[in-house]
Design an enzyme around this catalytic site. Structure first.
Site, PDB file in Angstrom:
ATOM      1  N   LYS A  54      11.228  77.567  53.087  1.00  8.24           N
ATOM      2  CA  LYS A  54      12.002  78.483  52.241  1.00  8.24           C
ATOM      3  C   LYS A  54      13.087  79.060  53.143  1.00  8.24           C
ATOM      4  CE  LYS A  54      12.964  82.316  51.161  1.00  8.24           C
ATOM      5  NZ  LYS A  54      14.372  82.867  51.237  1.00  8.24           N
ATOM      6  N   GLU A  58       8.743  85.582  64.592  1.00  2.51           N
ATOM      7  CA  GLU A  58       9.845  85.781  65.537  1.00  2.51           C
ATOM      8  C   GLU A  58      10.707  86.849  64.902  1.00  2.51           C
ATOM      9  OE1 GLU A  58      12.806  86.145  67.210  1.00  2.51           O
ATOM     10  OE2 GLU A  58      13.571  84.140  66.783  1.00  2.51           O
ATOM     11  N   GLU A  86      17.578  97.581  65.744  1.00  2.00           N
ATOM     12  CA  GLU A  86      18.376  96.357  65.768  1.00  2.00           C
ATOM     13  C   GLU A  86      19.548  96.503  64.803  1.00  2.00           C
ATOM     14  OE1 GLU A  86      16.573  92.624  64.237  1.00  2.00           O
ATOM     15  OE2 GLU A  86      17.252  91.777  66.137  1.00  2.00           O
TER      16      GLU A  86
HETATM   17  P1  NAP Z   1      14.711  89.130  56.138  1.00  2.35           P
HETATM   18  O1  NAP Z   1      14.753  89.718  54.779  1.00  2.35           O
HETATM   19  O2  NAP Z   1      13.557  89.407  56.998  1.00  2.35           O
HETATM   20  O3  NAP Z   1      14.921  87.560  55.961  1.00  2.35           O
HETATM   21  C1  NAP Z   1      14.262  86.514  56.649  1.00  2.35           C
HETATM   22  C2  NAP Z   1      13.668  85.507  55.677  1.00  2.35           C
HETATM   23  O4  NAP Z   1      12.545  86.089  55.004  1.00  2.35           O
HETATM   24  C3  NAP Z   1      14.613  85.066  54.554  1.00  2.35           C
HETATM   25  O5  NAP Z   1      14.360  83.729  54.214  1.00  2.35           O
HETATM   26  C4  NAP Z   1      14.208  86.001  53.443  1.00  2.35           C
HETATM   27  O6  NAP Z   1      14.605  85.586  52.167  1.00  2.35           O
HETATM   28  C5  NAP Z   1      12.703  86.004  53.600  1.00  2.35           C
HETATM   29  N1  NAP Z   1      12.025  87.127  52.952  1.00  2.35           N
HETATM   30  C6  NAP Z   1      12.532  88.332  52.567  1.00  2.35           C
HETATM   31  N2  NAP Z   1      11.580  89.083  51.988  1.00  2.35           N
HETATM   32  C7  NAP Z   1      10.440  88.345  51.983  1.00  2.35           C
HETATM   33  C8  NAP Z   1       9.105  88.579  51.513  1.00  2.35           C
HETATM   34  N3  NAP Z   1       8.744  89.733  50.925  1.00  2.35           N
HETATM   35  N4  NAP Z   1       8.187  87.601  51.690  1.00  2.35           N
HETATM   36  C9  NAP Z   1       8.513  86.451  52.280  1.00  2.35           C
HETATM   37  N5  NAP Z   1       9.767  86.172  52.722  1.00  2.35           N
HETATM   38  C10 NAP Z   1      10.714  87.110  52.591  1.00  2.35           C
HETATM   39  O7  NAP Z   1      16.014  89.541  56.906  1.00  2.35           O
HETATM   40  P2  NAP Z   1      17.426  89.936  56.263  1.00  2.35           P
HETATM   41  O8  NAP Z   1      17.258  90.889  55.124  1.00  2.35           O
HETATM   42  O9  NAP Z   1      18.143  88.705  55.934  1.00  2.35           O
HETATM   43  O10 NAP Z   1      18.099  90.677  57.490  1.00  2.35           O
HETATM   44  C11 NAP Z   1      17.783  92.044  57.729  1.00  2.35           C
HETATM   45  C12 NAP Z   1      17.655  92.342  59.197  1.00  2.35           C
HETATM   46  O11 NAP Z   1      16.680  91.483  59.783  1.00  2.35           O
HETATM   47  C13 NAP Z   1      18.887  92.078  60.033  1.00  2.35           C
HETATM   48  O12 NAP Z   1      19.794  93.112  59.985  1.00  2.35           O
HETATM   49  C14 NAP Z   1      18.289  91.897  61.391  1.00  2.35           C
HETATM   50  O13 NAP Z   1      18.064  93.137  61.985  1.00  2.35           O
HETATM   51  C15 NAP Z   1      16.979  91.210  61.114  1.00  2.35           C
HETATM   52  N6  NAP Z   1      17.066  89.744  61.300  1.00  2.35           N
HETATM   53  C16 NAP Z   1      16.496  89.214  62.398  1.00  2.35           C
HETATM   54  C17 NAP Z   1      16.572  87.849  62.607  1.00  2.35           C
HETATM   55  C18 NAP Z   1      15.962  87.199  63.796  1.00  2.35           C
HETATM   56  O14 NAP Z   1      16.381  86.123  64.178  1.00  2.35           O
HETATM   57  N7  NAP Z   1      14.948  87.756  64.409  1.00  2.35           N
HETATM   58  C19 NAP Z   1      17.250  87.033  61.709  1.00  2.35           C
HETATM   59  C20 NAP Z   1      17.817  87.604  60.576  1.00  2.35           C
HETATM   60  C21 NAP Z   1      17.697  88.955  60.394  1.00  2.35           C
HETATM   61  P3  NAP Z   1      16.057  86.099  51.647  1.00  2.35           P
HETATM   62  O15 NAP Z   1      17.036  85.279  52.367  1.00  2.35           O
HETATM   63  O16 NAP Z   1      16.040  85.843  50.185  1.00  2.35           O
HETATM   64  O17 NAP Z   1      16.155  87.564  51.983  1.00  2.35           O
END
Ligand code: NAP
Ligand code: MG
Length: 462
Positions: A170, A245, A369
Site C-alpha cells: 500500500k 522506520e 520532525e
Molecule cells: P504517514 O501518514 O505516516 O504516511 C505513511 C504511510 O502510512 C502512507 O502510506 C499512509 O497512507 C499510511 N497510513 C496513514 N495512516 C495509516 C493508518 N491509520 N494505518 C495504516 N497506514 C496508514 O505520514 P504522512 O502523513 O504522509 O507524513 C506526516 C509526517 O510523517 C511527515 O511530516 C514526517 O514528519 C513523517 N514522515 C516520515 C517519513 C520517514 O521516512 N520516516 C516519511 C514520510 C513522512 P496515506 O499516504 O494515505 O497517508
C-alpha cells in the site's frame, strides 16, 4: 490528466472493488495529473489472499531462481528509468536530475544488490548437531511513504521477495504512480502471479485494513511516528512481526577541530536535499559557542543559494505544517537568518530554504520532525554538552560528526544513541543497515540486515 484503472493483484491489473479515486497532484504547479483507484477492504483482502496462495510456491522456489527473477525486476526498472524519474518529478516535485540519480538510481542499485544476495545468502547453516533453516516469514504487508517513492518500495519489496516472502504493497496516496510503474516492472520480470500485489488507497482505509488483516504475517511500515505507533500496537495485539522506520531529528555535531566551512556547507546541503523530506536529515546543527556566529553566517549564505534550486514539498498540508514550525520557532525565540515562513512563489507548495539560529534544545523546532527545508543551529559549551543535546530527543535515526581527526569523530559517534552516523561527510551507503534507535523505529532495512528482517529460523537437531 490520466485516469489509471485497477489494482495489480494475482499477476494482473484488476478492477478495483469500489468507485472512489485519489487525485494525484503535481506539487510544483498544483495541477491534477491523474487519478488512481482508492482501495477498500475488499481489494486488500483479495490481494492478501493472492499473496497467501502464492506463498508455498515462491517460498519453495530455489534461491537461485528467485535471484534470477529479481535480476529481471532490476533490469525492468532500469529500462523504465526515464519514465520513473519523470513520474517522481511529476508527483513529488523533485528536480529531474535528483529524481534520476537518487530517486531512481539508488533503488535500482538496491534491487540489484538483493538479486545478488538471494543467490549467495546461506539460507541453511550447521550449528553443532543442528541444521538451522532461515525461512521466509510469510505474507508481508508493506506500507510506504511518499518522500522517496521508489526507494521505500524497493527497500521493502526486494529483500522480502529475496527471502521467499510474498508481498502486498500500500504506497502513499501522494505518490501512487511510481508504485504502479514498479508493479509494471514486476509483471514484466515474470514473477509468479500473487507474489507481489499492489493496492493503492488512503492510509486509514487500505493501509489500516492491511495492517489489521489476520493473514498478514509481517507489517513493514515507514512513515510518521503517530501512525507507526498504531501499527506497532495492532501487530503487538496480533503477535505478528513488525518493522517500523519512523521519524528522526538527527544531529550534525561539528567539533571545534573540524573544517567548519566544509561541515556547515555539507550540513546545509544535507538538510535542503529533497526539500528536507528525508527522515535521516541532519536537521539540528550543533556548533561550539566560540564558532557559533561564524557557522550561522556560513549557513545563511549556503541556504540562500538553494532558493531557486529546491523543489516544493509534497502537498499543501505539508507546506502548512512546515511553515507552522518556522513560525513556532520564531515565537519561541529563534532568529531567522535565511528563508522564513513566507511564500517564495505564487504557485506550487514551495517553502524557502530556512535557517534558524539561537535554537535551544527545549524548543519545538529542536524536538519535533519538521520534514521540510529547515535547519536549526544550536550552541554547545563543551563535548559533554554537545552529547547531551545530540542525544536529547526521542529520536535516534542518524547523525553526523565532524572533527579534525577521524578517531576523535569516531569516539564521539560511538556515544550517540542513533542508528547511522556519517563521519566527516561520509557518503550514504545503501548496503549498510538503516534504522533507528529509540522512537525512530524497530528493525533495519537495506543490506544483509534488511534481508534477515524477512526471515525466521527453524532448527532441526540430529
Ligand atoms: P504517514 O501518514 O505516516 O504516511 C505513511 C504511510 O502510512 C502512507 O502510506 C499512509 O497512507 C499510511 N497510513 C496513514 N495512516 C495509516 C493508518 N491509520 N494505518 C495504516 N497506514 C496508514 O505520514 P504522512 O502523513 O504522509 O507524513 C506526516 C509526517 O510523517 C511527515 O511530516 C514526517 O514528519 C513523517 N514522515 C516520515 C517519513 C520517514 O521516512 N520516516 C516519511 C514520510 C513522512 P496515506 O499516504 O494515505 O497517508
Ligand atoms: Mg498521511
Amino acid at each position: 490528466m490520466k485516469a489509471h484503472d485497477g489494482m495489480y493483484i494475482d499477476g494482473a491489473w484488476r478492477p478495483a472493488a469500489g468507485r472512489d479515486v485519489i487525485e494525484v497532484v503535481n506539487p510544483a504547479d498544483e495541477q491534477v495529473i491523474g487519478t488512481v483507484p482508492a482501495g477498500t477492504a475488499e481489494d486488500v483482502d483479495a490481494a492478501v489472499r493472492a499473496a497467501r496462495a502464492a506463498l508455498p510456491g515462491w517460498s519453495a522456489t530455489p534461491p537461485a531462481e528467485r535471484a534470477a527473477r529479481l535480476a529481471a525486476l532490476r533490469d525492468a526498472l532500469a529500462a523504465r528509468e526515464e519514465e520513473i524519474a519523470g513520474t517522481v518529478t511529476a508527483e513529488l516535485g523533485s528536480p529531474l536530475a535528483f529524481s534520476r540519480t537518487v530517486h531512481v538510481g539508488m533503488p535500482i542499485a538496491v534491487a540489484g544488490f538483493y538479486a545478488g544476495l538471494a543467490a549467495t545468502y546461506a539460507f541453511e547453516e550447521k550449528v553443532g548437531n543442528s541444521t538451522v533453516y532461515h525461512e521466509p516469514v510469510g505474507v508481508v504487508g508493506a506500507i510506504t511513504p511518499w518522500n522517496y517513492p521508489l526507494h521505500q518500495i524497493v527497500a521493502k519489496a526486494t529483500p522480502a521477495l529475496a527471502a521467499g516472502c510474498t508481498v502486498v504493497l500500500k504506497p502513499a496516496e501522494d505518490t501512487p504512480l511510481t508504485a504502479r510503474l514498479f508493479a509494471g516492472a514486476v509483471d514484466e520480470a515474470g514473477l509468479p502471479a500473487g507474489v507481489f500485489n499492489l493496492v493503492t488507497g488512503v492510509g486509514p482505509v487500505a493501509g489500516q485494513e492491511l495492517a489489521e488483516h489476520p493473514d498478514v504475517d509481517l507489517v513493514s511500515f515507514t512513515g510518521s511516528t503517530a501512525v507507526g505507533r498504531r501499527i506497532g500496537a495492532i501487530a503487538g495485539a496480533a503477535v505478528k512481526k513488525v518493522a517500523l522506520e519512523l521519524g528522526g531529528k538527527s544531529a550534525n555535531v561539528i567539533l571545534p577541530s573540524a573544517d567548519l566551512a566544509r561541515a556547515v556547507n555539507v550540513g546545509v546541503a544535507n538538510v535542503m536535499s529533497n526539500s528536507g523530506q528525508t527522515c535521516s536529515a541532519w536537521t539540528r546543527m550543533l556548533v561550539h559557542h566560540d564558532q557559533y556566529e561564524e557557522a550561522v553566517a556560513l549557513a545563511a549564505t549556503a541556504a540562500a543559494k538553494y532558493g531557486e534550486r529546491i523543489g516544493p514539498v509534497v502537498n499543501a498540508k505539508q507546506r502548512a505544517r512546515v511553515r507552522g514550525y518556522i513560525e513556532k520557532g520564531v515565537a519561541e525565540g529563534a532568529r531567522v537568518v535565511a528563508g522564513g515562513p513566507g511564500s517564495p512563489r505564487e504557485r506550487g507548495y514551495f517553502v524557502s530554504p530556512t535557517v534558524l539560529a539561537d535554537v535551544t534544545p527545549g524548543m519545538t523546532v529542536a524536538q519535533e520532525e519538521i520534514f521540510g527545508p529547515v535547519l536549526s543551529i544550536l550552541r554547545y559549551d563543551d563535548e559533554e554538552d554537545a552529547l547531551r543535546i545530540a542525544n536529547g530527543t526521542v529520536y535516534g535515526l542518524a547523525g553526523a560528526v565532524w572533527a579534525g581527526d577521524e578517531a576523535e569523530a569516531v569516539a564521539f559517534a560511538r556515544r550517540l544513541d542513533t542508528g547511522q552516523v556519517d563521519i566527516n561527510g561520509g557518503r550514504f551507503n545503501p548496503l549498510a543497515p538503516f534504522g533507528g534507535y529509540k522512537q525512530s523505529g524497530v528493525g533495519r532495512e537495506l543490506g544483509t540486515h534488511g534481508l534477515t528482517e524477512y526471515l525466521q529460523t527453524k532448527s532441526l537437531q540430529f
